[in-house]
Design an enzyme around this catalytic site. Structure first.
Site, PDB file in Angstrom:
ATOM      1  CE  LYS A  44      -0.214  -0.346   5.043  1.00  8.18           C
ATOM      2  NZ  LYS A  44      -1.025  -0.802   6.189  1.00  8.18           N
TER       3      LYS A  44
ATOM      4  CE1 TYR B 219      12.765  32.491   1.093  1.00  7.64           C
ATOM      5  CE2 TYR B 219      12.614  30.105   1.050  1.00  7.64           C
ATOM      6  CZ  TYR B 219      12.505  31.331   0.412  1.00  7.64           C
ATOM      7  OH  TYR B 219      12.148  31.382  -0.891  1.00  7.64           O
TER       8      TYR B 219
END
Ligand SMILES: *Cc1c(COP(=O)(O)O)cnc(C)c1O
Length: 369
Positions: free
Chosen positions: A34, A258
């Site tokens: 999955k 940043y």
């Protein structure tokens, strides 16, 4: 091309499946692929798992099963959750085996034509309390399935909540499951394939192997907890790789990226690497002491992770544009395991490997078969 990717060693997946299959035999292995094979790529993971001895596959949702079928995979595919009734037709068309724990799907499924009765697995909730029929309702549902000539009860299963660290509760869940099986026998119902164990259950509880185990994490070479089958040789199959794209020397006190969060303690070279939080290199990693490997050595982030790029403080190291950067996995004699990310980020290795995004291509190494 952007020099950043997730490298997946399919030979490692095959090795891990065959190692686990050897431990759990004669129980069969259902390989859980999955979530795009826990981020490793579902189709290659499925092929490697089958080559390693898995006899079936499991996914969470119908679309995942369809992807495997479209790639030509023919092994049985079990859905681990009950699909919505509207998916009944797709189940039959793509030969996907649903799990059920309510009445909702049974009527629509039974109403569809087919060469043979449609197989279903009944899931019983023994303590996970996510999905699953109440033990007291299991015989009623199983009876309904068994009584319908267009349906076939192919298996009965449950799922552990704490198999990596609570033997008492795990054994209690197993006992509740055995008691449901006894009720089914008493009602004259054949349970078919009985399965309960995930990776930790399969490796730590021989009594939980029953007819089949559903192993996910272990087939990718990871352990649900460090103590689980600690002496079994499992090989992590994933590396997350990029390459230095730019280098610049800065004086002490420079604050790259940043937020200007971190000042260089001394003059240093800052390496820029084209991978960022949009790829799953979570922004938190630079705030909690994350490191990367270059030339088999660890280096810290020089500032905040950005959407598409990171900056690394490589000090005075002899590094060139184009050098390989490893964010996860081994490089030379050093490694950054998924567990290291998990510990820093207060999560589990499962979430780490599932977190690398589709913008990073998957590159496959080794032979699946
Ligand atoms: C994901 C899943 C598994 C596999 O668990 P691992 O711990 O990765 O082995 C097994 N069963 C069910 C129901 C699952 O959802």
């Amino acid at each position: 091309m952007r020099p950043s990717w997730v490298e997946v060693d399919v030979a490692a997946i095959r090795h891990n499946v065959s190692t686990i299959a050897g431990v759990v035999a004669p129980a069969r292995v259902c390989a859980v692929v999955k979530a795009d094979g826990y981020g490793h790529g579902d189709v290659p993971a499925a092929r490697a798992a089958i080559a390693g001895g898995a006899s079936s596959l499991a996914v969470a949702i119908v679309a995942e099963g369809v992807r495997l079928r479209e790639a030509g995979i023919r092994a049985p595919i079990l859905l681990l959750s009950e699909p919505p009734p509207a998916d009944a037709e797709a189940l039959v068309r793509w030969r996907l085996t649903p799990t059920v724990y309510s009445d909702r799907l049974l009527q629509p499924l039974a109403g569809l034509p087919g060469d043979a009765p449609h197989p279903v697995h009944l899931k019983v909730d023994t303590g996970m309390h996510r999905v699953g029929a109440a033990p007291a309702d299991a015989v009623r549902l199983a009876t309904r399935i068994a009584a319908d000539p267009r349906l076939r009860l192919e298996g009965v299963w449950t799922h552990f909540a704490v198999s990596e660290d609570d033997p008492e509760f795990t054994r209690e869940q197993l006992a509740r499951f055995e008691s449901v099986l006894a009720d089914l026998r008493e009602a004259g119902i054949e349970a078919g394939i009985r399965h309960v164990a995930n990776t930790a259950g399969a490796l730590e509880y021989p009594e939980a192997r029953l007819d089949m185990v559903r192993t996910g994490l272990g087939i990718y070479g990871l352990r649900p907890a460090p103590h689980v089958a600690a002496d079994l040789e499992l090989r992590p199959a994933m590396r997350v790789v990029s390459h230095v794209s730019y280098l610049r020397r800065h004086p002490a006190g420079t604050r790259p990226s940043y937020g200007r969060r971190r000042a260089l303690a001394a003059a240093a070279t800052v390496a820029t690497v084209p991978v960022g939080y949009a790829d799953g290199v979570t922004r938190r990693l630079s705030a909690v002491g994350g490191e990367v490997l270059i030339g088999g050595r660890r280096f810290p982030f020089a500032g905040t992770v950005t959407m598409d790029q990171i900056v690394v403080d490589v000090d005075d190291a002899d590094i060139a544009v184009g050098d390989e950067v490893v964010l996860l996995g081994r490089q030379g004699g050093e490694a950054i395991p998924a567990e290291e990310w998990a510990e820093r980020l207060d999560t589990i290795n499962y979430e780490v490997v599932c977190g690398f995004g589709p913008r990073l291509p998957r590159r496959y190494l080794g032979e699946a078969s």
